[in-house]
Each structure stands twice: as structure tokens, then as C-alpha cells.
Design an enzyme around this catalytic site. Structure first.
Site, mmCIF file in Angstrom:
data_model
loop_
_atom_site.group_PDB
_atom_site.id
_atom_site.type_symbol
_atom_site.label_atom_id
_atom_site.label_comp_id
_atom_site.label_asym_id
_atom_site.label_seq_id
_atom_site.Cartn_x
_atom_site.Cartn_y
_atom_site.Cartn_z
ATOM 1 N N CYS A 169 0.805 -1.222 0.000
ATOM 2 C CA CYS A 169 0.000 0.000 0.000
ATOM 3 C C CYS A 169 0.841 1.277 0.000
ATOM 4 O O CYS A 169 0.295 2.379 -0.046
ATOM 5 C CB CYS A 169 -0.938 -0.020 1.194
ATOM 6 S SG CYS A 169 -1.868 -1.556 1.298
ATOM 7 N N HIS A 309 -2.626 8.033 6.138
ATOM 8 C CA HIS A 309 -2.835 6.680 5.617
ATOM 9 C C HIS A 309 -4.207 6.202 6.061
ATOM 10 O O HIS A 309 -4.960 5.661 5.255
ATOM 11 C CB HIS A 309 -1.728 5.752 6.115
ATOM 12 C CG HIS A 309 -1.787 4.375 5.536
ATOM 13 N ND1 HIS A 309 -1.740 4.147 4.181
ATOM 14 C CD2 HIS A 309 -1.907 3.161 6.125
ATOM 15 C CE1 HIS A 309 -1.816 2.840 3.957
ATOM 16 N NE2 HIS A 309 -1.925 2.224 5.126
ATOM 17 N N GLU A 320 -0.677 5.563 13.759
ATOM 18 C CA GLU A 320 -0.372 6.758 12.959
ATOM 19 C C GLU A 320 -0.581 8.017 13.790
ATOM 20 O O GLU A 320 0.219 8.960 13.728
ATOM 21 C CB GLU A 320 -1.234 6.795 11.696
ATOM 22 C CG GLU A 320 -0.881 7.943 10.764
ATOM 23 C CD GLU A 320 -1.580 7.874 9.413
ATOM 24 O OE1 GLU A 320 -1.204 8.643 8.502
ATOM 25 O OE2 GLU A 320 -2.519 7.047 9.263
ATOM 26 N N LYS A 341 -9.607 7.738 2.489
ATOM 27 C CA LYS A 341 -10.041 6.340 2.388
ATOM 28 C C LYS A 341 -11.431 6.130 2.976
ATOM 29 O O LYS A 341 -12.083 5.121 2.698
ATOM 30 C CB LYS A 341 -9.036 5.417 3.076
ATOM 31 C CG LYS A 341 -7.699 5.272 2.363
ATOM 32 C CD LYS A 341 -6.807 4.260 3.077
ATOM 33 C CE LYS A 341 -5.457 4.112 2.394
ATOM 34 N NZ LYS A 341 -4.581 5.285 2.592
ATOM 35 N N HIS A 346 -9.767 1.557 0.334
ATOM 36 C CA HIS A 346 -8.311 1.431 0.247
ATOM 37 C C HIS A 346 -7.950 0.838 -1.104
ATOM 38 O O HIS A 346 -8.239 -0.323 -1.388
ATOM 39 C CB HIS A 346 -7.818 0.542 1.381
ATOM 40 C CG HIS A 346 -6.338 0.575 1.576
ATOM 41 N ND1 HIS A 346 -5.465 1.180 0.684
ATOM 42 C CD2 HIS A 346 -5.554 0.059 2.575
ATOM 43 C CE1 HIS A 346 -4.231 1.041 1.122
ATOM 44 N NE2 HIS A 346 -4.257 0.368 2.258
ATOM 45 N N PHE A 405 1.834 -3.283 3.970
ATOM 46 C CA PHE A 405 2.177 -4.567 4.580
ATOM 47 C C PHE A 405 3.660 -4.844 4.326
ATOM 48 O O PHE A 405 4.180 -4.587 3.246
ATOM 49 C CB PHE A 405 1.350 -5.694 3.972
ATOM 50 C CG PHE A 405 -0.080 -5.745 4.448
ATOM 51 C CD1 PHE A 405 -0.536 -4.954 5.478
ATOM 52 C CD2 PHE A 405 -0.978 -6.619 3.846
ATOM 53 C CE1 PHE A 405 -1.856 -5.017 5.908
ATOM 54 C CE2 PHE A 405 -2.297 -6.687 4.263
ATOM 55 C CZ PHE A 405 -2.742 -5.896 5.299
#
Length: 419
Positions: A169, A309, A320, A341, A346, A405
Site C-alpha cells: 500500500c 494513511h 499513525e 479512504k 483502500h 504490509f
């Protein structure tokens, strides 16, 4: 390491997203706080744990590509080709009439998080049923992650550096950042860069659902993505692509291009913590944020807005937030943060690219897009996340975060263009 070399600016953009199939439609949807999530229509989701996603509405590849080409490229490459064409046109370029020596200095740095997952599934079924004789000669060229960059280069004759960064991502930001650094250092004059993914498939949904990564609000898809809300329960899968045409400031000025924003830095790091879970203390994210501030030669107080994010996962949003407070101190409560998002879902490898576009639009219009679906406060997420409604404010410098990831962390710094 501080920034050196040439200035790099954005002069063209392209987007196909769950909120619209152009940059303008996408931006309008963000400002209006629209949700792109709904029950899946592209296939029958019966039997899956998760039955909804953020799909592209009305996308027909044959509206953009001839029928033969459309059949020979996976959807992730279709999306990439369309956004690249949009960005080239938006930048005011006509590659067919450009001299080849000019096109030889234009690169394509365009990636994907996963690649041709639908092609993989289809061809696996063909092989199981009929063996090698049923396997398409286009199987591998449709599947491999680098093929979108190759297809874009062939479509426009761009013979500069050409590759695909793959970092889950964080892919979109890594590709934009790589293009930025190569132009800054003189390795090329311009580039098409960005990211794409097309993972709203039975296999894609099943794979992410089995990890417990996805929201399971099947009865209320439009409100499922709720970053920073206390009742968030996972992300919503999305699909699409985003492309930027970036070039040296000298080249842009010489050809009289409209300049949308300047890229001023990239920060990158690794969590070195877990395959899929973030470092709960935000250590790797702090490194990326500190590095982007250093690379862009800016202070924390210079930043007005952060496109987070913000995936709507219980662990990710908390980590975050913790990192933002560590790096920005008191100023963390003064800047605007939002997660787009909440509206697009996503988009995996495309997330960083479309979110960079959202951040550029915030700079251009002095409007911060919202984080929708907020209902209940989370004491661990206590910043100004621009909940539920867009906010007008002066935005001169902004960051766009993308994490993947494997512990990949990136933060891209963008500034409103000034002479």
C-alpha cells in the site's frame, strides 16, 4: 539528507476512482463527502465473509482502449493506461508529435501492489480444467506487476527510465518519490508516475477478509470505512489508479505548462516489526515523517495538512496518530488531518497516487477533504481529522502518508507552487 538538485513540479494528473473516472469527478466527490462503498456488483459475492467494496462505477475499458488491447491487458493495466492518458493530456502534451530525443528523456515509474490477480485466477482455472493447451500466451504479460509501466511507455513512446516499485500500500508514494528523485538528480527530464490495483475480485476479497483486515459491515457499506472512529473495524477494499506527470521546473517553464504543485521531499522507512501489523508505537512512521521533513528542508510547523494513511483499522489509525503527535508535538493539534479512504476505500497500490492527487487539490483550492462516517470519539485518536465535512483553510504545504504490509512507510511532501 537535505534536498539537492533541480526543482520538480506536477503538471498533469489522471485518476479513475470509486468516486469518479476523472480528477475533477474524484475531487468533487471528496469535497462532497461521498462514499464509494456498496454491495459488490462486478461478481456475485454470495458465500464471502465480506460482500461490499468500493468499485469503479461505469468503467468500460472499451471506452478508452480498442477491443483487442482491452482483452490483452488485466484491469490493473487498463486503469493505469487510462490515467496515464489523462495525465498526458492534462499536461498539454502530444507525444505523437514530439521528437523522439525528447521522449527519450521521459520515464515511466508506475507500480502496483498486487498486479494481475484476476488474470491469475482465470488462468489457474483454465490450467486446472484443460492443462497447458488452455493457457493463454498473454497470461504472464498480463500478470506481472511491471507490465503497466511497460504498456504506458509503449503507448506514448517514452524511452526514459522505466520500472515498477512494488511495496504493497506504499507503492504509489514510492513510485512518485522515485520519479521525483530521478528528475531532481538529472537522470530524466520528466515522468509519468503513480500506482494502480484491481483487487475487487472473489480471490482478492477472500484473501484480505481471511486476514481479518476488512470491515464486515455488510448491512451498511456506505458507512463501513470510518477512520479514527472508535467503532472502526477494518478497511474497505477499493480499486482504481492515479497518475502524475512530473517534470523539472526548467522544462515546465520552458514549455509554458500549468504547474499544479511542487514535490519537495520524500521520507521512507521500515517498521521491521510484523508482516501486516504496524509498530504500535509508530516508530517506523516517525522515522519516515522526520526524514520527509529533513529531505524537504521544512519544520513541523510549516505543515498545514496531512492526508493520513488512515485505513480504518483499529491498530493502524492509533499508531499513525501516535506518530504524528511524537513528530509534530503541539503543532499536531493545529494542523488538519484527514483520511480520504473513508470515501474511496483502500486502493492498495493506487492509494498513495490518488491521495497525492487529493493533497495537490487541497493545495490548489485551499480546501481540506473530510474524514466521513465519524460517530464516536476514540480517546487514542484525538487530532483534528476534519470529520464529516470539508473545511476551507489556507494550505501551502502538505504531507501525504502511505504505509504498506511488510512495514513499508512513506510520506510525500507537496507545496503550493511559488516562483
Amino acid at each position: 539528507m537535505a534536498r539537492t538538485g533541480r526543482r520538480v513540479v506536477v503538471t498533469g494528473m489522471g485518476a479513475v476512482t470509486p468516486l469518479g473516472l476523472s480528477v475533477d469527478a474524484y475531487w468533487d466527490g471528496l469535497v462532497e463527502g461521498q462514499s464509494g462503498a456498496a454491495t459488490i456488483e462486478s461478481f456475485d459475492p454470495e458465500g464471502l465473509r465480506v460482500t461490499f467494496a468500493c468499485e469503479l462505477d461505469g468503467f468500460d475499458p472499451e471506452d478508452y482502449l480498442d477491443a483487442k488491447q482491452a482483452r490483452r491487458v488485466d484491469p490493473f493495466s487498463q486503469y493505469a493506461l487510462v490515467t496515464a492518458e489523462q495525465a498526458v493530456e492534462d499536461a498539454g502534451l502530444a507525444p505523437a508529435s514530439m521528437p523522439q530525443d525528447e521522449k527519450d528523456r521521459i520515464g515511466v515509474i508506475y507500480g502496483t501492489g498486487i498486479g494481475g490477480i484476476q488474470t491469475f485466477r482465470d488462468q489457474t482455472e483454465e490450467f486446472i480444467e484443460g492443462g497447458e493447451k488452455r493457457t493463454s500466451p498473454f497470461f504472464i504479460p498480463m500478470l506481472i506487476p511491471d507490465i503497466a509501466a511497460g504498456q504506458i511507455a509503449m503507448a506514448h513512446g517514452f524511452r526514459g527510465p522505466n520500472h515498477a516499485m512494488v511495496s504493497a500500500c506504499a507503492t504509489g508514494n514510492h513510485n512518485i518519490g522515485d520519479a521525483y528523485r530521478m528528475i531532481r538528480e538529472g537522470d530524466m527530464e520528466a515522468a509519468l508516475c503513480g500506482g494502480t490495483d484491481a483487487c475487487v475480485t472473489r480471490l482478492g476479497i477472500a484473501g484480505f477478509a481471511s486476514m481479518r483486515a476488512l470491515s464486515t459491515r455488510n448491512d451498511d457499506p456506505a458507512r463501513a470505512s470510518r477512520p479514527f472512529d472508535a467503532k472502526r473495524d477494518g478497511f474497505v477494499m477499493g480499486e482504481g489508479a492515479g497518475a502524475l506527470f512530473v517534470e523539472s521546473l526548467e522544462r515546465a517553464k520552458a514549455r509554458g505548462a500549468d504547474i499544479y504543485a511542487e514535490i519537495v521531499g520524500i521520507g521512507m522507512s521500515a517498521d521491521a516489526h510484523h508482516l501486516t501489523a504496524p509498530d504500535p508505537e509508530g516508530g517506523g512512521v516517525c522515522l519516515a515523517l522526520n526524514r520527509v521533513l529533513d529531505n524537504a528542508e521544512i519544520e513541523p510547523t510549516d505543515v498545514d495538512y496531512i492526508n493520513a494513511h488512515g485505513t480504518s483499522t483499529p491498530l493502524g489509525d492509533k499508531a499513525e496518530t501516535k506518530a504524528l503527535k511524537k513528530v509534530f508535538g503541539d503543532h499536531a493539534h493545529e494542523l488538519n488531518v484527514s483520511s480520504t479512504k473513508s470515501m474511496t476505500g483502500h486502493l492498495l497500490g493506487a492509494a498513495g497516487a490518488i491521495e497525492a492527487i487529493a493533497t495537490i487539490q487541497a493545495l490548489r483550492h485551499d480546501v481540506v477533504p473530510p474524514t466521513i462516517n465519524y460517530e464516536e470519539a476514540d480517546p487514542d485518536c484525538d487530532l483534528d481529522y476534519t470529520f464529516n465535512e470539508a473545511e476551507e483553510r489556507s494550505v501551502t504545504l502538505a504531507l501525504s502518508n502511505a504505509f504498506g504490509f511488510g512495514g513499508h512507510n512513506t510520506s510525500l511532501a507537496l507545496r503550493a507552487y511559488e516562483e
